[in-house]
Design a protein around this motif. Sequence first.
Motif, PDB file in Angstrom:
ATOM      1  N   UNK A 170       0.539  -1.388   0.044  1.00 46.09           N
ATOM      2  CA  UNK A 170      -0.327   0.125   0.016  1.00 46.09           C
ATOM      3  C   UNK A 170       0.858   1.344   0.025  1.00 46.09           C
ATOM      4  N   UNK A 171       2.094   0.982   0.032  1.00 51.02           N
ATOM      5  CA  UNK A 171       2.804   2.269   0.009  1.00 51.02           C
ATOM      6  C   UNK A 171       2.759   2.740   1.040  1.00 51.02           C
ATOM      7  N   UNK A 172       3.131   2.324   2.287  1.00 55.43           N
ATOM      8  CA  UNK A 172       2.834   3.746   3.596  1.00 55.43           C
ATOM      9  C   UNK A 172       3.594   2.998   4.382  1.00 55.43           C
ATOM     10  N   UNK A 173       4.281   4.464   5.185  1.00 55.00           N
ATOM     11  CA  UNK A 173       5.647   4.440   5.985  1.00 55.00           C
ATOM     12  C   UNK A 173       6.300   4.827   5.678  1.00 55.00           C
ATOM     13  N   UNK A 174       6.689   5.413   4.414  1.00 48.83           N
ATOM     14  CA  UNK A 174       8.134   5.878   3.762  1.00 48.83           C
ATOM     15  C   UNK A 174       9.108   5.124   4.716  1.00 48.83           C
ATOM     16  N   UNK A 175      10.426   5.852   5.014  1.00 47.02           N
ATOM     17  CA  UNK A 175      11.777   6.018   5.820  1.00 47.02           C
ATOM     18  C   UNK A 175      10.784   4.748   7.106  1.00 47.02           C
ATOM     19  N   UNK A 176      10.284   5.152   7.439  1.00 47.86           N
ATOM     20  CA  UNK A 176       9.734   4.564   8.617  1.00 47.86           C
ATOM     21  C   UNK A 176       9.637   2.929   8.769  1.00 47.86           C
ATOM     22  N   UNK A 177       8.625   2.224   7.579  1.00 44.03           N
ATOM     23  CA  UNK A 177       8.786   1.472   7.203  1.00 44.03           C
ATOM     24  C   UNK A 177       9.732   1.336   7.464  1.00 44.03           C
TER      25      UNK A 177
ATOM     26  N   UNK B 270      10.431  -4.029  -0.918  1.00 48.79           N
ATOM     27  CA  UNK B 270      10.286  -2.083  -1.270  1.00 48.79           C
ATOM     28  C   UNK B 270      10.940  -1.298  -1.402  1.00 48.79           C
ATOM     29  N   UNK B 271      12.660  -1.724  -1.798  1.00 44.71           N
ATOM     30  CA  UNK B 271      13.507  -1.633  -2.249  1.00 44.71           C
ATOM     31  C   UNK B 271      12.958  -0.929  -3.809  1.00 44.71           C
ATOM     32  N   UNK B 272      12.926  -2.280  -4.415  1.00 42.57           N
ATOM     33  CA  UNK B 272      12.916  -2.248  -5.820  1.00 42.57           C
ATOM     34  C   UNK B 272      10.667  -1.581  -6.589  1.00 42.57           C
ATOM     35  N   UNK B 273      10.158  -1.275  -5.106  1.00 41.07           N
ATOM     36  CA  UNK B 273       8.705  -0.201  -5.360  1.00 41.07           C
ATOM     37  C   UNK B 273       9.733   1.575  -5.145  1.00 41.07           C
ATOM     38  N   UNK B 274      10.695   1.023  -4.228  1.00 43.28           N
ATOM     39  CA  UNK B 274      11.033   2.987  -3.939  1.00 43.28           C
ATOM     40  C   UNK B 274      12.145   3.483  -5.608  1.00 43.28           C
ATOM     41  N   UNK B 275      12.824   2.097  -6.069  1.00 43.79           N
ATOM     42  CA  UNK B 275      13.522   2.986  -7.402  1.00 43.79           C
ATOM     43  C   UNK B 275      12.908   2.614  -8.593  1.00 43.79           C
TER      44      UNK B 275
END
Length: 360
Positions: free
Chosen positions: A203-210, A282-287
């Motif tokens: 759901x792409x919630x939380x960002x850096x905290x996640x 999560x890293x792949x989605x951020x990229x």
Amino acid sequence: MLKEQRALRRKANRSPVGAAPGTLTAHPHAEPTELNLTLVGNGRSEFHENVAFDLVAKRRGEFPLVWLDCVGLGDVELIERVGKLFGLHRLALEDAVNTGQRPKADFYDAHGFVVLSMIDEIKSGRVEQISLAFGKNFVVTFQERKGDPFEPVRHRIKRNSPICERGGDYLAYTLIDAIVDSYFPVVENMGDLIDKMEDAVFAERGGDRRIKELHMLRRGVSGVKRSLWPLRDAMAGLTRAESPLVTTETKLYFNDTLDHAIRLIEMVETYRDMLTGLIEIDISMAQARTNDVISFLTIISSIFIPLTFVAGIWGMNFDPKASPYNMPELETYYGYPLALLFMAALGGGIFAYFKWRKWL
């Protein structure tokens, strides 16, 4: 919580360098030692909390089975007296007092000795070392501090369960089984947290905290795994023990506890793999999100660079009246709308080309 556990592991008690084998040295911050006595047999049971050593020595012979729980490892003199009373080996006492031992199972002439990691606070997952020494008619446990998963065992003793009719090896089994089973709520709670983190990742919630929470959770899972692997080896040692202190029937029960330990290890390994996969996703989605932004900015730039070029040319301050070569287009009657129309057509053409190439 994890930071506190790592600090406790770093501060684990050790004997002084060069000390003789069997030297007992209390940790400077060890809690005072309290003795809790449980007397079992003859169709009844008695529970006494924080008793004096003399009472333990006096009443030990009155019941077929005795469980002495030593809570706190600060009083090494009292622990030595307990060891002499039950005939415990000096090396076993040293391992009991010197926390940070690897889980194991040893057998001496007069007793067996097991060192385990115990979750004494299920909600936070706080771990401490617990040691068990057992013989034919006694069990002695050594805990670092108050708090343990033994309350169901105490209730079974009060209800005059089969524990009351068997020897010290079976009582030791019930305590060890309670220790192993205390990991299940903690591991299952980790599974619930992983499910929530998985939903948050997609759901792409939380960002850096996640990301931070994922790494902390994986560290916690790895810590539990470090406790369970040697615990499994200790259980395997008890099931294979060639000692008269452990009956054949009790070995079957120890084997069941070994199955529980193996199941826990499999769960923890699965959760660790899941967390590793979630971190990579999560890293792949951020990229991918970064690439989308860069692609969008590149497309906008590609469209507006030609328009900026056109506007820059016709925006130069040349006077067409001074020379016929000084931008005669500026005197065109419909020059401004034609220039806008040309730029719109140029931008639209570039956009259509990107769509045709499936770059959009």
